[in-house]
Design a protein around this motif. Structure first.
Motif, PDB file in Angstrom:
ATOM      1  N   ARG A  94     -71.576 -82.230  -2.335  1.00 37.21           N
ATOM      2  CA  ARG A  94     -71.915 -80.888  -1.874  1.00 37.21           C
ATOM      3  C   ARG A  94     -73.142 -80.852  -0.985  1.00 37.21           C
TER       4      ARG A  94
ATOM      5  N   ARG B  43     -64.995 -75.398  -7.887  1.00 34.80           N
ATOM      6  CA  ARG B  43     -64.666 -74.567  -6.726  1.00 34.80           C
ATOM      7  C   ARG B  43     -63.421 -73.743  -7.046  1.00 34.80           C
ATOM      8  N   THR B  44     -63.362 -72.564  -6.439  1.00 31.80           N
ATOM      9  CA  THR B  44     -62.236 -71.676  -6.700  1.00 31.80           C
ATOM     10  C   THR B  44     -61.395 -71.513  -5.437  1.00 31.80           C
ATOM     11  N   GLN B  95     -63.702 -62.100  -2.656  1.00 32.18           N
ATOM     12  CA  GLN B  95     -65.047 -62.560  -2.321  1.00 32.18           C
ATOM     13  C   GLN B  95     -65.994 -62.292  -3.489  1.00 32.18           C
ATOM     14  N   GLY B  98     -65.878 -64.801  -6.035  1.00 28.53           N
ATOM     15  CA  GLY B  98     -66.409 -66.116  -5.675  1.00 28.53           C
ATOM     16  C   GLY B  98     -65.384 -67.117  -5.200  1.00 28.53           C
ATOM     17  N   ASP B 100     -63.905 -69.815  -2.984  1.00 30.02           N
ATOM     18  CA  ASP B 100     -64.425 -70.771  -1.999  1.00 30.02           C
ATOM     19  C   ASP B 100     -63.426 -71.024  -0.877  1.00 30.02           C
ATOM     20  N   ALA B 101     -62.161 -70.776  -1.160  1.00 29.65           N
ATOM     21  CA  ALA B 101     -61.143 -70.918  -0.115  1.00 29.65           C
ATOM     22  C   ALA B 101     -60.043 -69.908  -0.381  1.00 29.65           C
ATOM     23  N   THR B 121     -64.396 -62.645   3.830  1.00 30.29           N
ATOM     24  CA  THR B 121     -64.584 -63.677   2.814  1.00 30.29           C
ATOM     25  C   THR B 121     -65.469 -64.770   3.391  1.00 30.29           C
ATOM     26  N   LYS B 122     -66.324 -65.313   2.549  1.00 32.15           N
ATOM     27  CA  LYS B 122     -67.198 -66.391   3.013  1.00 32.15           C
ATOM     28  C   LYS B 122     -66.511 -67.746   2.900  1.00 32.15           C
ATOM     29  N   GLY B 123     -65.451 -67.791   2.120  1.00 35.91           N
ATOM     30  CA  GLY B 123     -64.761 -69.058   1.903  1.00 35.91           C
ATOM     31  C   GLY B 123     -63.961 -69.492   3.122  1.00 35.91           C
ATOM     32  N   LEU B 307     -63.507 -78.108   2.086  1.00 33.99           N
ATOM     33  CA  LEU B 307     -64.316 -77.655   0.948  1.00 33.99           C
ATOM     34  C   LEU B 307     -65.164 -78.742   0.319  1.00 33.99           C
ATOM     35  N   ALA B 311     -71.227 -76.573   2.565  1.00 31.20           N
ATOM     36  CA  ALA B 311     -70.689 -75.451   3.322  1.00 31.20           C
ATOM     37  C   ALA B 311     -71.558 -75.166   4.536  1.00 31.20           C
TER      38      ALA B 311
END
Lengths: 202, 322
Positions: A94, B43-44, B95, B98, B100-101, B121-123, B307, B311
């Motif tokens: 990460r 990660r989600t 979002q 949480g 991530d993608a 979304t930030k993912g 991912l 990031a």
């Protein structure tokens, strides 16, 4: 391997400074160290048929192949070394951009065998931790041993090597550069201080 | 590496080969006793499917799970979307949870672009098929399958290979993504379809077009049959199913005219007896089942590369590889 460990090795390939530091092992020293490690591995394990040699990319794989070749000569039969990429098991994924995967090649079923992991430099111990994780998902070896060309100290995890080419006490600001002909055109191990690294950051 | 995967056209040659090489390494995971890597632990990944697609969804789900990500499957059916919720509100909800993608399949072309560019979304946003527009991971898995059979070595592209894509190009996001990606990888693509099933503007694509399947078979390295989408055949695109099958279907006689090394592909699901006969679908030169296996590896590679690292960083330190 830790982040700093990476950078220091990579410096080898990408920063071809002609004279960057003090050479501590030359071609003959490396050759002698590998021959000694080969005999130590055989002596400790007796039965080479139960051994699986796995190098950790990139330079660990070259070393593993050289040890396998020496072992084949001693044992009078062909012994092949494999490669174990640990990228997906690293604990610093990460912290950096996603990196390319190296090739994993397991020559033999590792269940019930003695696996000898081989790497060029043992530093923080994080590479070996990742390698142990990777191994447990490939099978259940009878035992895992570790052979390294250089042990430079500064362990961050309770890990030690079974077979060491050379113990090299270093300070954290120094860098150990291992070069092997397979990837770097020359066999040598050198130490560079912070002043001569040219910013190949840790 | 790019942040989102919206179009096969976003990938340059380096990125595309990197994904294929990564997939090559990850393919071995499927044959291990423990088919799992810890790489995306914590990660989600959300499968946001506004359109039914069991095949693509489970492929992405298997890929994410093999990388230890947490997977949330969101199907528009029975959700708030059917009560009138907008894409924006759905995205904002994800979002807030949480994600991530977000892997999005949508019946409207351009929905993934909207999601990515509006920054709801930030993912990372991965296009899993939008309308009749694109399906980039399908193109990647097709290119991966072709490279394994026709070239065989990692690090290489498909330079000089001749690929024939046959059927409903008009409605096919697979054809569009394949045309773009295969061109990037150096292959020559010929689209074969009835004139009514070629889209307006196809002359701007980096492909050749033909109405005659038989003329395109002799020198093809791979033939990809597209599904005749019965659900979209509400207009008269061709006179009858029988005529389509005779002119554009792949049967044993046509298969025998292909070069010996050529492979037969189909993105699935197949209409056996329509665009492909059952004999050809089950033939040894058909790699259709293998495409499914390769799909999981390719999607693992995409998820890992989008991912797996830090990031928001660009690829700065190649020297980090040792």
């Amino acid at each position: 391997m830790s982040a700093s460990d990476d950078a220091e090795r990579a410096g080898t390939a990408h920063h071809q400074a002609p004279d960057d530091g003090r050479t501590v092992l030359d071609q003959h020293d490396i050759s002698r160290a590998l021959t000694r490690i080969t005999h130590e591995i055989l002596e400790r394990n007796r039965d080479s048929a139960g051994l699986v040699l796995l190098g950790i990319p990139t330079r660990g794989v070259h070393l593993a192949r050289r040890i396998a070749q020496r072992m084949s000569e001693v044992e009078q039969r062909t012994i092949t070394a494999g490669a174990l990429d640990i990228t997906m098991y690293r604990d610093d994924l990460r912290l950096k951009p996603a990196r390319a995967l190296e090739h994993t090649e397991i020559p033999d079923d590792i269940d019930g065998k003695v696996v000898v992991l081989i790497d060029d430099v043992l530093f923080s111990g994080r590479t070996i931790r990742a390698a142990l994780d990777a191994l447990t998902e490939l099978g259940r070896p009878k035992a895992v041993q570790l052979a390294v060309l250089i042990d430079r100290g500064h362990r961050e995890l309770p890990i030690r090597a079974d077979f060491v080419g050379k113990n090299l006490p270093t300070s954290l600001v120094e860098k150990v550069k291992v070069r092997l002909t397979e990837s770097d055109e020359i066999d040598s191990v050198s130490i560079t201080g912070p002043a001569s690294t040219g910013g190949a950051g840790a | 590496m790019i942040k989102n995967l919206l179009s096969a056209g976003d990938l340059d040659r380096t990125d595309a080969i990197r994904i294929l090489d990564t997939a090559e390494e990850l393919l071995g995971v499927a044959s291990r006793p423990i088919k799992k890597l810890p790489t995306l632990r914590g990660r989600t990944v959300v499968n946001l499917f506004f359109e039914d697609s069991t095949r693509t969804r489970i492929s992405f789900e298997a890929a994410a799970k093999r990388l230890s990500a947490d997977v949330i499957n969101f199907s528009a059916k029975g959700s708030s979307v059917s009560k009138g919720e907008s894409l924006k509100d759905t995205a904002l909800t994800l979002q807030a949870m949480g994600a991530d993608a977000v892997i999005i399949r949508h019946h409207s072309s351009g929905a993934p672009h909207r999601l990515a560019q509006a920054r709801w979304t930030k993912g990372a946003v991965i296009n899993a098929g939008d309308g009749t527009h694109e399906h980039p991971t399908q193109a990647l898995l097709d290119a991966f399958t072709m490279r394994r059979h026709l070239v065989g070595s990692t690090g290489s592209d498909l330079a000089g290979k001749k690929i024939t894509i046959v059927g409903d190009v008009l409605h096919s996001r697979v054809a569009r993504s394949n045309a773009l990606l295969l061109h990037t990888l150096g292959a020559h693509v010929t689209l074969v379809a009835p004139p009514t099933l070629l889209p307006v503007g196809v002359d701007h694509w980096p492909v050749e077009t033909s109405y005659d399947l038989d003329a395109s078979l002799e020198d093809a390295d791979a033939v990809m049959m597209l599904r005749v989408q019965a659900e979209r055949m509400n207009a008269s695109y061709f006179p009858s199913a029988r005529e389509y099958s005779r002119r554009y279907g792949l049967d044993t006689a046509r298969l025998n005219r292909l070069p010996d090394h050529a492979i037969v592909m189909h993105p699935g699901p197949m209409n056996r007896g329509m665009e492909i006969t059952a004999d050809v679908a089950d033939h040894v030169r058909s790699v259709i089942v293998e495409q499914v296996t390769n799909g999981v590896a390719v999607r693992m590679a995409v998820l890992y590369l989008l991912l797996g690292g830090a990031a928001g960083e660009t690829e700065a330190s190649e020297e980090g590889l040792s």
